[in-house]
Motif scaffolding. Sequence first.
Motif, PDB file in Angstrom:
ATOM      1  N   ASN A 122     -37.041 -22.565 -39.286  1.00 51.87           N
ATOM      2  CA  ASN A 122     -35.979 -21.559 -39.169  1.00 51.87           C
ATOM      3  C   ASN A 122     -35.184 -21.711 -37.873  1.00 51.87           C
ATOM      4  N   LYS A 123     -35.264 -22.896 -37.276  1.00 47.99           N
ATOM      5  CA  LYS A 123     -34.477 -23.267 -36.099  1.00 47.99           C
ATOM      6  C   LYS A 123     -34.750 -22.395 -34.871  1.00 47.99           C
ATOM      7  N   VAL A 124     -35.994 -21.952 -34.743  1.00 50.70           N
ATOM      8  CA  VAL A 124     -36.428 -21.264 -33.534  1.00 50.70           C
ATOM      9  C   VAL A 124     -37.196 -22.305 -32.729  1.00 50.70           C
ATOM     10  N   LEU A 125     -36.579 -22.773 -31.622  1.00 48.37           N
ATOM     11  CA  LEU A 125     -37.147 -23.871 -30.851  1.00 48.37           C
ATOM     12  C   LEU A 125     -37.615 -23.391 -29.486  1.00 48.37           C
ATOM     13  N   GLN A 139     -31.020 -20.921 -19.609  1.00 49.56           N
ATOM     14  CA  GLN A 139     -32.226 -21.045 -20.428  1.00 49.56           C
ATOM     15  C   GLN A 139     -33.492 -20.616 -19.696  1.00 49.56           C
ATOM     16  N   HIS A 140     -33.423 -20.470 -18.384  1.00 49.27           N
ATOM     17  CA  HIS A 140     -34.611 -20.126 -17.595  1.00 49.27           C
ATOM     18  C   HIS A 140     -34.370 -18.831 -16.832  1.00 49.27           C
ATOM     19  N   GLN A 141     -35.468 -18.125 -16.587  1.00 45.83           N
ATOM     20  CA  GLN A 141     -35.403 -16.948 -15.730  1.00 45.83           C
ATOM     21  C   GLN A 141     -36.407 -17.169 -14.606  1.00 45.83           C
ATOM     22  N   LYS A 161     -43.151 -19.507 -22.116  1.00 45.97           N
ATOM     23  CA  LYS A 161     -42.156 -20.324 -22.821  1.00 45.97           C
ATOM     24  C   LYS A 161     -41.007 -19.449 -23.296  1.00 45.97           C
ATOM     25  N   GLY A 162     -39.839 -20.057 -23.352  1.00 43.84           N
ATOM     26  CA  GLY A 162     -38.678 -19.384 -23.899  1.00 43.84           C
ATOM     27  C   GLY A 162     -38.395 -19.910 -25.291  1.00 43.84           C
ATOM     28  N   TYR A 163     -37.423 -19.299 -25.961  1.00 46.00           N
ATOM     29  CA  TYR A 163     -37.097 -19.726 -27.331  1.00 46.00           C
ATOM     30  C   TYR A 163     -35.595 -19.671 -27.568  1.00 46.00           C
ATOM     31  N   LEU A 164     -35.119 -20.609 -28.380  1.00 42.79           N
ATOM     32  CA  LEU A 164     -33.722 -20.699 -28.806  1.00 42.79           C
ATOM     33  C   LEU A 164     -33.658 -20.486 -30.313  1.00 42.79           C
ATOM     34  N   ILE A 165     -32.585 -19.873 -30.766  1.00 41.17           N
ATOM     35  CA  ILE A 165     -32.277 -19.839 -32.199  1.00 41.17           C
ATOM     36  C   ILE A 165     -30.933 -20.515 -32.336  1.00 41.17           C
ATOM     37  N   ALA A 166     -30.947 -21.736 -32.879  1.00 45.20           N
ATOM     38  CA  ALA A 166     -29.712 -22.492 -33.105  1.00 45.20           C
ATOM     39  C   ALA A 166     -28.800 -22.454 -31.877  1.00 45.20           C
ATOM     40  N   ASP A 167     -29.284 -22.911 -30.757  1.00 47.33           N
ATOM     41  CA  ASP A 167     -28.542 -23.020 -29.496  1.00 47.33           C
ATOM     42  C   ASP A 167     -28.251 -21.691 -28.808  1.00 47.33           C
ATOM     43  N   ARG A 168     -28.760 -20.596 -29.297  1.00 47.73           N
ATOM     44  CA  ARG A 168     -28.604 -19.297 -28.626  1.00 47.73           C
ATOM     45  C   ARG A 168     -29.977 -18.909 -28.072  1.00 47.73           C
ATOM     46  N   VAL A 169     -29.999 -18.505 -26.805  1.00 45.91           N
ATOM     47  CA  VAL A 169     -31.269 -18.147 -26.174  1.00 45.91           C
ATOM     48  C   VAL A 169     -31.765 -16.826 -26.741  1.00 45.91           C
ATOM     49  N   LEU A 170     -32.949 -16.877 -27.345  1.00 49.02           N
ATOM     50  CA  LEU A 170     -33.608 -15.674 -27.834  1.00 49.02           C
ATOM     51  C   LEU A 170     -34.365 -15.019 -26.674  1.00 49.02           C
ATOM     52  N   ARG A 171     -35.100 -15.862 -25.937  1.00 45.17           N
ATOM     53  CA  ARG A 171     -35.818 -15.402 -24.756  1.00 45.17           C
ATOM     54  C   ARG A 171     -35.847 -16.557 -23.768  1.00 45.17           C
ATOM     55  N   PRO A 172     -35.413 -16.324 -22.514  1.00 45.07           N
ATOM     56  CA  PRO A 172     -35.438 -17.418 -21.547  1.00 45.07           C
ATOM     57  C   PRO A 172     -36.884 -17.725 -21.126  1.00 45.07           C
TER      58      PRO A 172
END
Length: 181
Positions: A122-125, A139-141, A161-172
Amino acid sequence: MSSPDNLESPTPPVDNTPEAAATDAAAATPSVEEQLAQLKAQLAEAHDGLLRAKAETENVRRRSEEEISKARKFAVESFADSLLPVRDSLEAAVAMPDAPLEKVLEGVHATLRQLSAALERNKVLQINPPAGTKFDPHQHQAISMVPADQDANTVVAVLQKGYLIADRVLRPALVTVAAPK
């Protein structure tokens, strides 16, 4: 004896008077009533076309709204479908309270692999920068700055760890950063 080629057909006399010319022009020009009827027919046709175009536009708008509503309503369907096996695995683990620790740990690892696969589908990386990576505020905090034997403003450690959803930061990613020397 005369041949048919010799027969002359009578030709009507040509009237070149001004009255005759006016009569011919009047016959060629439609009357005001005829023009009015033509204009009314054209108006009715244009009005019909306008109503049809308006109805089609309304239908397109309504269909678009329905599609958007369905897309919003079922947007997480694929994601939820990917997570169901993870839930099944967790429920199976809970159903076996007396399982040996090794089996439980093996099940936890298998469930983690299922969860990781579901997130990737589901493109959560993950955002998990290695030590020495330049700090990226998008991307980092940074949680803290610590003295380190590496370049200033580079990642020293990843705390979460942080996560992206299709190039949008979900959590840094929560990181510690090397302080300037």
